[in-house]
Design an enzyme around this catalytic site. Structure first.
Site, PDB file in Angstrom:
ATOM      1  N   GLU A 101       0.791  -1.231   0.000  1.00  0.00           N
ATOM      2  CA  GLU A 101       0.000   0.000   0.000  1.00  0.00           C
ATOM      3  C   GLU A 101       0.823   1.281   0.000  1.00  0.00           C
ATOM      4  O   GLU A 101       0.426   2.282  -0.587  1.00  0.00           O
ATOM      5  CB  GLU A 101      -0.935   0.053   1.233  1.00  0.00           C
ATOM      6  CG  GLU A 101      -1.978  -1.020   1.276  1.00  0.00           C
ATOM      7  CD  GLU A 101      -1.528  -2.220   2.074  1.00  0.00           C
ATOM      8  OE1 GLU A 101      -2.390  -2.888   2.633  1.00  0.00           O
ATOM      9  OE2 GLU A 101      -0.314  -2.499   2.136  1.00  0.00           O
ATOM     10  N   ASP A 146      -2.301  -5.445   3.233  1.00  0.00           N
ATOM     11  CA  ASP A 146      -2.580  -5.886   4.604  1.00  0.00           C
ATOM     12  C   ASP A 146      -3.550  -7.059   4.640  1.00  0.00           C
ATOM     13  O   ASP A 146      -4.447  -7.170   3.791  1.00  0.00           O
ATOM     14  CB  ASP A 146      -3.150  -4.727   5.424  1.00  0.00           C
ATOM     15  CG  ASP A 146      -2.127  -3.627   5.645  1.00  0.00           C
ATOM     16  OD1 ASP A 146      -0.921  -3.921   5.576  1.00  0.00           O
ATOM     17  OD2 ASP A 146      -2.534  -2.472   5.874  1.00  0.00           O
ATOM     18  N   ASP A 196      -6.363  -7.925   6.004  1.00  0.00           N
ATOM     19  CA  ASP A 196      -7.679  -7.674   6.561  1.00  0.00           C
ATOM     20  C   ASP A 196      -8.619  -7.404   5.392  1.00  0.00           C
ATOM     21  O   ASP A 196      -8.229  -7.493   4.232  1.00  0.00           O
ATOM     22  CB  ASP A 196      -7.663  -6.502   7.556  1.00  0.00           C
ATOM     23  CG  ASP A 196      -7.146  -5.198   6.944  1.00  0.00           C
ATOM     24  OD1 ASP A 196      -6.967  -5.142   5.709  1.00  0.00           O
ATOM     25  OD2 ASP A 196      -6.921  -4.235   7.694  1.00  0.00           O
ATOM     26  N   GLU A 252      -9.929  -4.682   4.286  1.00  0.00           N
ATOM     27  CA  GLU A 252      -9.522  -3.534   3.479  1.00  0.00           C
ATOM     28  C   GLU A 252      -8.363  -3.908   2.564  1.00  0.00           C
ATOM     29  O   GLU A 252      -8.346  -3.583   1.375  1.00  0.00           O
ATOM     30  CB  GLU A 252      -9.113  -2.379   4.401  1.00  0.00           C
ATOM     31  CG  GLU A 252      -8.963  -1.041   3.698  1.00  0.00           C
ATOM     32  CD  GLU A 252     -10.290  -0.396   3.375  1.00  0.00           C
ATOM     33  OE1 GLU A 252     -10.325   0.408   2.433  1.00  0.00           O
ATOM     34  OE2 GLU A 252     -11.293  -0.700   4.037  1.00  0.00           O
ATOM     35  N   TYR A 293       0.960  -5.807  12.979  1.00  0.00           N
ATOM     36  CA  TYR A 293      -0.141  -5.092  12.328  1.00  0.00           C
ATOM     37  C   TYR A 293      -1.077  -4.467  13.361  1.00  0.00           C
ATOM     38  O   TYR A 293      -1.448  -5.108  14.350  1.00  0.00           O
ATOM     39  CB  TYR A 293      -0.913  -6.051  11.428  1.00  0.00           C
ATOM     40  CG  TYR A 293      -1.886  -5.353  10.507  1.00  0.00           C
ATOM     41  CD1 TYR A 293      -1.465  -4.311   9.698  1.00  0.00           C
ATOM     42  CD2 TYR A 293      -3.220  -5.745  10.455  1.00  0.00           C
ATOM     43  CE1 TYR A 293      -2.346  -3.670   8.848  1.00  0.00           C
ATOM     44  CE2 TYR A 293      -4.116  -5.113   9.607  1.00  0.00           C
ATOM     45  CZ  TYR A 293      -3.670  -4.071   8.804  1.00  0.00           C
ATOM     46  OH  TYR A 293      -4.547  -3.439   7.967  1.00  0.00           O
ATOM     47  N   ARG A 349      -4.187  -3.148  13.077  1.00  0.00           N
ATOM     48  CA  ARG A 349      -5.651  -3.254  12.981  1.00  0.00           C
ATOM     49  C   ARG A 349      -6.027  -4.698  13.316  1.00  0.00           C
ATOM     50  O   ARG A 349      -5.964  -5.581  12.476  1.00  0.00           O
ATOM     51  CB  ARG A 349      -6.145  -2.863  11.589  1.00  0.00           C
ATOM     52  CG  ARG A 349      -5.929  -1.391  11.280  1.00  0.00           C
ATOM     53  CD  ARG A 349      -6.586  -0.976   9.967  1.00  0.00           C
ATOM     54  NE  ARG A 349      -6.404   0.439   9.716  1.00  0.00           N
ATOM     55  CZ  ARG A 349      -5.403   0.967   9.036  1.00  0.00           C
ATOM     56  NH1 ARG A 349      -4.477   0.169   8.514  1.00  0.00           N
ATOM     57  NH2 ARG A 349      -5.294   2.274   8.858  1.00  0.00           N
ATOM     58  N   HIS A 361      -5.332 -11.807  13.113  1.00  0.00           N
ATOM     59  CA  HIS A 361      -3.981 -11.371  13.466  1.00  0.00           C
ATOM     60  C   HIS A 361      -3.690 -11.654  14.921  1.00  0.00           C
ATOM     61  O   HIS A 361      -4.556 -12.014  15.699  1.00  0.00           O
ATOM     62  CB  HIS A 361      -3.839  -9.856  13.227  1.00  0.00           C
ATOM     63  CG  HIS A 361      -4.246  -9.427  11.866  1.00  0.00           C
ATOM     64  ND1 HIS A 361      -3.493  -9.689  10.745  1.00  0.00           N
ATOM     65  CD2 HIS A 361      -5.329  -8.754  11.445  1.00  0.00           C
ATOM     66  CE1 HIS A 361      -4.108  -9.192   9.683  1.00  0.00           C
ATOM     67  NE2 HIS A 361      -5.225  -8.618  10.084  1.00  0.00           N
TER      68      HIS A 361
END
Length: 885
Positions: A8, A95, A97, A99, A320, A322, A367
């Site tokens: 990202e 990532d 997740d 998103e 991570y 989140r 996670h």
């Protein structure tokens, strides 16, 4: 030929590149490369005439989203496509997740790779983690993509359907949101509770005793066997003792009479209890608990916490950030236990490795918890970090290490003491073994100081002992209204109710503040009158959308979509187009909502109406057949608006302002008024001859009730000339500005600019009396910013020197967001870039683009001016020629 890896951000790309083979090329997508249209100009021409086009979602064809690549991402897409041409393999390393999965899916849709593609996932950026992820790639998870896409579409449908309704009925530029509106309602509901609150008062006694020269205190708990009333016995809505409570309420006279009767009487220990208990450490951080604790301890907003955590993660310092999980890997547990043994000794290590279970609703445990990265935890000192990054890493390090430390062993002591017909109680606490308290105490910055505060030492007491009473104190109390939400307590409530996702809380709270629904006062979220109006409209006409249980159920459905248990398109269809769907409700309710009613805020026990107007909230009432209105000051909140303040504001409007007296020199009257920005003094009346009379705001600490004529004259005389600077010969003045009182050296800076210094409220200096000598001392001190603790404003990041002139390039956090400072230029950071991720090269590009746009703008103005001038000359020439003929 090489393998192309896409992440990202540039920061993440730089960190990962160190751990990949040389034939791997790493590029950044800069977040999402496409999204739903953000403005009318981005809507594709092919669908612009469709009635649903403003939504960016085709609600007539299975809610097909209309995705576009924004202008600021076109260059990114071109770079990625060019890199893909030379690649034999594509690895999507966004990532792990929803998103991140969605970003990878969009990359596939736009890049359309013709080479093999893998999905690479990891939760920390260390060499071991990256190498392991390379050998365990997987396919894209379509269910996670569907869940994220459903969430994005739901948010768009709610926001773009309800927000225009708020514009029509209340005021422009308002917004509604699926989670945002529920969060606003929570803040408003708390403020309503504060308005409904009625204060109760009660008295008790506090005895100061000693035994064997060791002092201790005891508090009155009962008289004649009846419990003495405390704050918990009061009804918040009446200010009276709750029905059914068998308690004795002492007033001041009762307390003092009892005190006099007990003084000099013998005291006796009638009961002694000792209880041992243990306390386990808190689990490692999740996104939510990190935001809460960073707000409490470091005073960081949720938004700032996530920015700093993102930077720590992408630079390889933490895992991570989140996550809903409190789970630690075996590697992390081993690293934490090694830290405990080395730093605190084996006695402080928990006997067995400790693992935690997540209890929050709808938790996603893909996670680990947030922890220091790697199989060996670097101590905060070893990281080389500074400022906020160091403070947040230190917090994460301590919490993780403490999770593997021994329990705290403590003893609670309770001693009952009898004197005449009264019973007092002394409570103590003894820490027998500090355990994890030695490293980390929740809510405290200093573990050693916290240990001292947590102990309440009592002397050795036993039943039958007769301690000496030194004094008895009568103490009055008033019950307090419910505390307003802080960011920390709001995040905790949202998570406990299962509303939204912790990773979105930072942006939600930021939006609430940015939209004017709440303002931050002393770390508390204070709702505005507009928030009350919006909340009432939604409660009355769309109750489901702001209902906590409905919103939590919606979140649970999104989780079930991610696991494939619920079909996403039928769910969207029912939510939007069903018999009780959003679109159906809006069409049915819109005509029933009267704008006047929607703009009116109902506040109990007020003799006037409160409405939202074009220029903010105002009071409205009728008197002798005439409508009278008065603006409500910005610093006045709905909770604090009472009948007395209403009377003052209306009297000022109908009878004119209160007169303090006459100016001793001009003979003009001096008035005290309350305006939109608070109280101020005014010299003379407003008239045709004097449309803008001189005014001065009241400085902090002054109120309309305390202001004197002498002070008002002094304020109206500002700015005040103190003298001239002995070196420059320029004036030095004292004045009062929007940020408070100050002194200024006119044209005294090295660059020829006025040199300002604030007069701190905490100092003994007074803007009306400060002498020249003191002003010169302040000017000689280094200039202070308006940052925390008055320190000189430090950059968020130092990017390095400009390659051309070697001038430093730094990023600062400004009132409108982060910006790049280069020489005297401030360059805003575009939405597509992140302050934490911005590279020196990108900053140079933005500076060049800014300079180019200025040159273009100047050239256009010159061209336009030249054309206009030429046209005028031609027209003049033509007219002259005609007249001659």
């Amino acid at each position: 030929m090489s393998t192309l890896v896409i992440v990202e951000s540039p920061t993440k790309a730089r960190t990962i590149r160190k751990y990949l083979p040389n034939d791997y090329q790493v590029e950044a997508s800069m977040g999402h490369i496409r999204d739903l249209p953000q403005s009318a100009s981005e809507i594709p021409a092919a669908v612009k005439k469709e009635k649903w086009s403003q939504l960016g979602v085709n609600v007539e064809a299975d809610f097909e989203p209309i995705y576009v690549v924004p202008k600021d991402k076109k260059k990114v897409v071109k770079t990625l496509k060019d890199a893909l041409k030379n690649a034999t393999e594509l690895v999507l390393a966004t990532d792990e997740d929803r998103e991140g999965e969605s970003i990878s899916w969009h990359l596939l849709q736009v890049l359309k790779p013709k080479v093999p593609t893998k999905r690479m996932v990891f939760h920390e950026i260390t060499e071991e983690a990256i190498q392991n992820a390379l050998h365990h790639c997987r396919d894209l998870n379509e269910q996670l993509v569907h869940a994220q896409e459903t969430r994005r579409i739901l948010d768009r449908l709610v926001g773009y359907t309800l927000s225009p309704l708020l514009w029509k009925k209340i005021a422009p530029k308002l917004s509604a949101g699926r989670v945002q509106s529920v969060a606003v309602r929570l803040i408003v509901m708390r403020e309503r509770e504060r308005r409904a609150f009625r204060m109760g008062s009660y008295w008790d006694l506090k005895a100061h005793l000693s035994k064997d020269n060791t002092p201790f205190d005891a508090k009155l708990i009962s008289v004649d066997g009846t419990k003495v009333a405390t704050g918990s016995d009061f009804d918040e809505n009446t200010g009276q003792i709750k029905a059914g409570r068998n308690v004795q309420l002492l007033n001041e006279a009762d307390a003092n009479a009892l005190k006099e009767r007990l003084l000099g009487k013998p005291w006796n220990v009638s009961n002694f209890e000792e209880r041992q208990n243990r306390r386990k450490p808190a689990p490692p951080f999740t996104t939510s608990t990190l935001q809460q604790e960073a707000n409490r301890k470091l005073r960081l907003s949720a938004r700032d916490t996530m920015r700093v955590a993102q930077s720590l993660y992408e630079n390889g310092y933490i895992t991570y950030m989140r996550t809903d999980s409190v789970h630690l890997s075996e590697q992390a547990i081993a690293a934490a236990r090694e830290c405990v043994t080395q730093m605190y000794g084996p006695d402080y290590l928990s006997p067995q490795p400790r693992q935690y279970a997540t209890k929050s609703k709808g938790a996603q445990e893909a996670h680990e918890a947030i922890r220091p990265a790697g199989n060996r935890f670097r101590t905060p000192r070893e990281t080389g970090l500074k400022d906020r990054e160091l403070a947040l890493y230190d917090l994460i390090w301590k919490r993780t290490v403490a999770s593997q430390m021994a329990e705290v062993r403590q003893t609670s002591l309770s001693v009952d003491l009898s004197v005449e017909n009264a019973l007092f109680r002394a409570n103590g606490k003894r820490i027998d073994f500090p355990g994890f308290f030695r490293a980390y105490v929740e809510g405290s910055d200093d573990p050693d100081a916290a240990l001292e505060n947590r102990e309440a030492i009592l002397p050795a007491l036993a039943v039958g002992d007769r301690p000496d009473c030194q004094d008895i104190e009568a103490v009055g109390h008033e019950t307090q209204p419910p505390a307003r939400f802080t960011e920390a307590s709001l995040v905790k409530t949202l998570e406990s109710e299962g509303i939204g996702r912790p990773s979105t809380y930072a942006s939600i709270i930021g939006t609430i503040i940015d939209r004017g629904y709440a303002q931050m006062q002393n770390n508390a979220l204070v709702p505005s009158f507009t928030a009350f109006a919006v909340c009432s409209l939604l409660e009355n006409y769309f109750p489901d959308l702001v209902d906590l249980h409905f919103t939590a159920k919606m979140e649970a459905t999104l989780d079930r979509i991610s696991t494939g248990d619920v079909e996403w398109i039928p769910y969207l269809r029912e939510f939007y187009s069903g018999d009780k769907g959003l679109d159906t409700q809006v069409r049915q309710q819109e005509d029933q909502i009267e704008p006047t009613e929607a703009k009116t805020i109902v506040l109990e026990n007020l003799p006037v109406n409160v409405r939202i107007g074009k220029f903010g909230p105002y009071l409205e009432t009728e008197k002798d057949g005439e409508t009278i209105t008065a603006s409500i000051p910005q610093n006045l909140t709905p909770s604090d608006l009472d009948s007395e303040q209403v009377e003052v504001l209306l009297r000022q409007k109908t009878e004119g302002p209160d007169k303090l007296g006459m100016h001793p020199e001009t003979g003009e009257p001096i008035y005290i008024l309350i305006g939109s920005y608070g109280p101020y003094v005014q010299l003379g009346e407003v008239s045709d001859e004097n449309p803008k009379p001189k005014r001065a705001s009241l400085p902090k600490g002054q109120t309309p009730e305390t202001i004197t004529l002498e002070t008002a004259v002094g304020l109206l005389s500002l700015p005040r000339l103190l003298g001239v600077h002995p070196e420059s010969g320029n004036k030095i003045q004292a004045g009062l500005g929007r940020f408070g009182p100050y002194i200024v050296h006119k044209k005294g800076g090295e660059d020829g600019k006025d040199d300002y210094r604030s007069i701190r409220a905490s100092s003994e200096d007074d803007v009306l009396t400060i002498p020249l000598e003191r002003a010169l001392e302040m000017l000689a001190e280094p200039k202070r910013g308006r940052g925390r603790r008055g320190s000189k404003k430090k950059p968020m990041r130092e990017l390095g020197d400009h390659p051309t002139d070697k001038e430093p390039l730094n990023i600062y956090d400004g009132p409108y967001g982060p910006y790049i400072k280069y020489k005297r230029k401030n360059i805003s950071i575009p939405d597509g870039d992140s302050a934490e991720e911005l590279t020196l090269e990108r900053a140079v590009e933005l500076i060049a683009a800014k300079s180019s746009s200025r040159k273009t703008s100047t050239a256009k103005r010159k061209t336009t001016s030249k054309k206009t001038s030429t046209a005028k000359r031609k027209t003049t020439s033509k007219k002259t020629s005609n007249s001659d003929s």
